[in-house]
Design an enzyme around this catalytic site. Structure first.
Site, PDB file in Angstrom:
ATOM      1  N   ASP A 237      53.897  57.716  35.150  1.00  0.00           N
ATOM      2  CA  ASP A 237      53.059  56.826  34.349  1.00  0.00           C
ATOM      3  C   ASP A 237      53.282  57.064  32.853  1.00  0.00           C
ATOM      4  O   ASP A 237      53.861  58.071  32.439  1.00  0.00           O
ATOM      5  CB  ASP A 237      51.586  57.043  34.710  1.00  0.00           C
ATOM      6  CG  ASP A 237      50.755  55.773  34.616  1.00  0.00           C
ATOM      7  OD1 ASP A 237      51.181  54.829  33.922  1.00  0.00           O
ATOM      8  OD2 ASP A 237      49.671  55.735  35.224  1.00  0.00           O
TER       9      ASP A 237
ATOM     10  N   ASP B 144      48.370  47.018  36.978  1.00  0.00           N
ATOM     11  CA  ASP B 144      47.181  47.724  37.443  1.00  0.00           C
ATOM     12  C   ASP B 144      46.171  46.774  38.078  1.00  0.00           C
ATOM     13  O   ASP B 144      45.251  47.225  38.765  1.00  0.00           O
ATOM     14  CB  ASP B 144      46.503  48.458  36.280  1.00  0.00           C
ATOM     15  CG  ASP B 144      47.158  49.789  35.970  1.00  0.00           C
ATOM     16  OD1 ASP B 144      47.941  50.284  36.805  1.00  0.00           O
ATOM     17  OD2 ASP B 144      46.884  50.350  34.889  1.00  0.00           O
TER      18      ASP B 144
END
Length: 706
Positions: free
Chosen positions: A439, A505
Site C-alpha cells: 500500500d 477502496d
C-alpha cells in the site's frame, strides 16, 4: 541508413522519416498501409510533407518525436533544460540507427541522446529517451517530452479524472487548437491522472471510430498533453514531471525518461486489446489461475484477534477461497492508523506467539497466506521515526503537513532503504507469505531529500522500483499487489514489478461498474483486484443484493472483503455458487478479449469477454439506473465471430433478472436454459432482448460456438 523505415505489426503501420540526419519524424501511425516498396515509402513522405508556407522559419517545419525549437517548432519542446542558462535549445544529428535504437548528438550543447522507438508484436508503439551530459559542466534537465502525431480527423479527446473511491472517471473534450495539459504532482500515479489520453474521430466509441492513445509508464509525477496548432500539427505527448532542480546531470551522467506506450485501433476495445496482449506476452505475467482472495480489512479492520481471524479463515475456506490476506494492524503498536507505521515487527501485544498460529491455520485449510505492508510511509508516532527523524522526506528543516498521520520515508537514503529491505526480507523468510498487499496511502508533499531538501520524487520512485526488484529476486514466488489508497498507483511500470492492482477502496458494486470498466481500458481483468463487499457498502452506505455484488466482482481477479462469519447461511450458499462460477470461468476471463457494447440507453451497460478464438463468451447486461424504456430493447453482443453460430442462454447464478416483470410471473420468452442459437453476425447486429431489471442489477449470458 535508409531514410524511411516502415514498421508493421498486428494491423498497425509506423512510418519513420530519418531524412536530413535529424531526429525521426512519424509520417504515419495508424492502420496498416500494407507492403510498400522503397519508392512508395519515399512517395508517402513526399505526399505528406507540409506546404512550406506560414511557419516560423522559411520552409516547412517537421516535428520529430522529440520536438526541437531549432527545427522551427515553437510548441512544447522535447527537451527543456540548460547549462547555467546556455544550451537551452538542442539541434541533434543522428549518428546511427540500430534496429529500434537511434543515437544522436548535439556536440555544441554537449549532449548525447539514445532514443528507442519500437513497434511491439501487439501493435503497441513504445518510446523512451536517454539523455547524457557530455559537456564540461552540469546540465539541468527540466523535462523530456516524447510526442506522436495524430491526424486532423482526431477531433475529440478522452482522458480521466478521479478521487479516492472514484478513480478513473472519463471526461471528453473537443480537440481544438491550443494545448490541453494534464499534470500529476502527487508523487504517485494518482487518482487525477490522465491514465490514458485518447484522441479519436467524432463520436468514437467502444467499437467504432479511429482512436489514438498514449500512456506514461511511470509511478511518480508525470505530464500528459494534447497539442494542436494552426500549422495543421496535432500531437499527443508525455513525460515525467520533474520538480525544480530535481535532475541535474554531472558530466557523464544520464537521465532516462519513462516509457511512453501508444495504441491505435478502431474503437476503444481494440486500443485496449493491444495493451492487454502486450502485458500477457511478458514472461513475468501471472499465468497460474488467479486464486479467490479473502481480505480481512472490511471484515475486522484493526481488531486483530486469533480466534476471530481463524473463524473468518474457516468461513473463507468453506465458500471456496484460496488465498487469505491479513490486512493492516499486525505489527508494532498499530492498533489504529495513527501509530506504529514503519515498525515492521510482529506485534507482541496482539500476536504473543507470532503469526505462526494463524499462518498454520490458514495453510492447513489449503489456502495461501498474504499480508499487508506500507513500506514507503511512517507514522511520526513510531519507534522508527523517533530513532531516525532524519529519514523522513522534507523540503529542508520543516516537515510536510501530515496526511493520515503519516510522513514519507526517504527510500533513496541508503540506511532507510536497507532497513525496509531487511524487515520485509525477514517477514517473507520467517512466514509462509505468498502475497504482499503493498500500500501507499498519501501524496508526496514537500518531498525532499534531507539534509539538502532537494526535490526527491524522482529519486523516491526509482528507489521503490529497486526495492520491489530486489524483493522479487530474493522471493520470486511471492506475488505483489500495487495498492495506493485504492487505485492511485496503476501504471505499466509498477506492473513490471507487481502481479495485480487494487482497483479502488470503494467496493460498492455500482461505483465499481465504472471504475473497473475504465481500469480495464489499460490492463486485463486478471490484473484487477475485484472484491465482493458487504451488503451495505462501507464507503457509500448503499445497499446491493449479493448477485449484483458478485456479478460485478466476477470480471476481474475475484475476491471477498466481507465478514463472512456474520453472513447468513443463505448468503454463504449463494456466494459458493458465485465462487464456483468464477473458478469455472477464470480461464476464459483471464485470457479472452474484453468487449464493451455501445448501447444507446445510458441506463444499460453491456460488457463481456470473448475467447481469442471466438469459441466462447460471457456477457453481463447491467442495469445501472432506471431506463426511459419499459421493457428495454434488445442489446447487441459485441466481439463474436460473425460467421460462427452461438448457443446463447442465461448463465446461473446470474440468471435471475430481479425485476418486477419476474415478480409478476411475466417471463421473457427466450430466457430459458435452451436459449437461442444464432450466428455471431446476427447477435452483433440485431442482438437479443434482455429481461426487465430493477436498477443496480445484472444478468449474465453465455455464448458458446456450436
Amino acid at each position: 541508413m535508409a531514410d524511411v523505415r516502415h514498421l508493421r505489426a498486428a494491423g498497425v503501420s509506423l512510418v519513420l522519416d530519418f531524412s536530413g540526419g535529424t531526429l525521426p519524424r512519424v509520417r504515419h501511425w495508424g492502420a496498416d498501409l500494407g507492403a510498400l516498396s522503397e519508392s512508395e515509402l519515399d512517395a508517402v513522405v513526399l505526399a505528406r510533407s507540409p506546404h512550406p508556407i506560414g511557419f516560423s522559419v522559411d520552409g516547412a517545419v517537421d516535428v520529430a518525436v522529440l520536438p526541437e525549437q531549432s527545427a522551427g517548432w515553437l510548441g512544447t519542446p522535447g527537451i527543456v533544460g540548460n547549462r547555467a542558462g546556455r544550451d537551452f535549445s538542442t539541434a541533434f544529428r543522428v549518428l546511427s540507427v540500430d534496429g529500434p535504437v537511434v543515437r544522436a548528438a548535439d556536440e555544441a550543447a554537449g549532449l548525447e541522446l539514445e532514443l528507442t522507438v519500437e513497434l511491439l508484436p501487439s501493435g503497441l508503439l513504445r518510446q523512451r529517451a536517454a539523455l547524457t551530459n557530455t559537456g564540461t559542466g552540469p546540465f539541468a534537465v527540466d523535462a523530456v517530452n516524447l510526442t506522436l502525431p495524430v491526424p486532423a480527423e482526431a477531433v475529440e479527446l478522452l482522458d480521466f479524472t478521479g478521487r479516492w473511491g472514484r478513480e478513473r472517471s472519463p471526461q471528453r473534450t473537443a480537440f481544438t487548437q491550443g494545448l490541453r495539459v494534464r499534470e500529476n504532482r502527487t508523487g504517485r500515479t494518482g487518482y487525477d491522472s490522465a491514465y490514458l489520453l485518447a484522441a479519436g474521430t467524432a463520436g468514437f466509441g467502444n467499437r467504432s471510430g479511429e482512436v489514438w492513445a498514449v500512456h506514461t509508464a511511470w509511478s511518480g509525477n508525470h505530464r500528459t498533453f494534447a497539442e494542436r496548432t494552426y500549422h495543421s500539427v496535432s500531437l499527443l505527448g508525455s513525460g515525467e514531471l520533474l520538480l525544480s532542480g530535481e535532475v541535474v546531470l554531472a558530466p557523464g551522467e544520464t537521465y532516462t525518461s519513462p516509457r511512453q506506450y501508444a495504441s491505435w485501433g478502431v474503437g476503444l476495445d481494440e486500443v485496449s486489446a493491444r495493451f492487454h496482449r502486450h502485458l500477457r506476452s511478458r514472461p513475468s505475467h501471472p499465468t497460474s489461475p488467479r486464486p479467490v482472495v479473502v481480505n480481512t480489512w472490511e471484515a475486522v479492520y484493526f481488531d486483530h484477534d486469533l480466534a476471530r481471524l481463524t473463524a473468518l479463515a474457516d468461513a473463507a475456506a468453506s465458500v471456496g477461497a484460496e488465498r487469505f490476506v491479513l490486512d493492516d494492524g499486525w505489527f508494532g503498536s498499530r492498533r489504529d492508523d495513527k501509530r506504529g507505521l514503519g515498525d515492521w515487527y510482529v506485534s507482541d501485544e496482539v500476536w504473543p506467539d507470532g503469526l505462526t498460529p494463524l499462518t498454520d491455520h490458514v495453510t492447513g485449510l489449503g489456502m495461501q497466506f498474504g499480508i499487508w505492508v506500507e513500506p514507503e510511509m511512517v507514522n511520526p508516532d513510531s519507534d522508527l521515526a523517533r530513532a531516525h527523524p532524519d529519514w523522513l522526506m522534507a523540503a529542508g528543516d520543516r516537515l510536510p503537513g501530515p496526511a493520515r498521520s503519516q510522513q514519507v520515508l526517504d527510500l533513496a537514503r541508503p540506511e532507510a532503504y536497507a532497513y525496509v529491505l531487511e524487515r520485509l526480507d525477514d517477514l517473507l523468510s520467517t512466514y509462509p507469505v505468498s502475497y504482499l498487499k503493498w500500500d501507499h496511502n498519501r501524496d508526496l508533499v514537500d518531498a525532499g531529500h534531507r539534509p539538502t531538501g532537494r526535490a526527491g520524487v524522482h529519486g523516491q520512485t526509482l528507489a521503490v522500483y529497486r526495492l520491489l526488484d530486489e524483493l522479487r529476486v530474493r522471493h520470486p514466488g511471492v506475488e505483489i499487489e500495487s495498492c495506493s489508497s485504492g487505485g492511485a498507483r496503476v501504471d505499466l511500470e509498477v506492473l513490471e514489478r507487481t502481479d495485480r492492482v487494487w482497483v479502488s477502496d470503494c467496493i460498492d458494486a455500482l461505483e465499481r461498474q465504472s471504475v473497473q470498466r475504465w481500469t480495464n481500458a489499460l490492463i486485463p481483468l486478471e490484473l484487477m483486484g475485484t472484491h465482493v463487499g458487504a451488503g451495505t457498502s462501507h464507503t457509500t452506505h448503499r445497499s446491493h443484493p449479493l448477485d449484483f455484488r458478485a456479478g460485478t466482482a466476477l470480471f476481474g481477479h475475484f475476491g471477498i472483503e466481507w465478514d463472512l462469519t456474520a453472513a447468513s447461511p443463505a448468503d454463504l450458499d449463494r456466494l459458493r455458487e458465485w465462487v464456483a462460477l468464477y473458478k469455472s470461468l477464470r480461464g476464459l476471463l483471464h485470457t479472452g478479449v474484453s468487449v464493451h457494447g455501445d448501447h444507446p440507453d445510458p441506463a444499460v451497460d453491456v460488457h463481456g469477454v470473448v475467447a481469442e478464438d471466438g469459441s466462447d463468451a460471457v456477457f453481463a447486461v447491467v442495469s445501472v439506473a432506471t431506463s426511459a424504456y419499459y421493457p428495454p430493447g434488445p442489446v447487441r453482443l459485441p466481439g463474436l465471430s460473425p460467421d460462427r453460430r452461438y448457443h446463447v442462454r442465461p448463465l446461473a447464478p446470474g440468471d435471475v433478472p430481479g425485476g418486477n416483470a419476474d415478480d409478476w410471473g411475466v417471463r421473457l420468452p427466450w430466457w430459458t436454459p435452451s436459449g437461442v442459437t444464432l450466428p455471431g453476425r446476427v447477435l452483433g447486429s440485431a442482438g437479443v432482448q434482455t429481461p426487465v431489471q430493477y436498477p443496480e442489477r445484472l444478468v449474465l449470458l453465455r455464448a458458446t460456438a456450436v
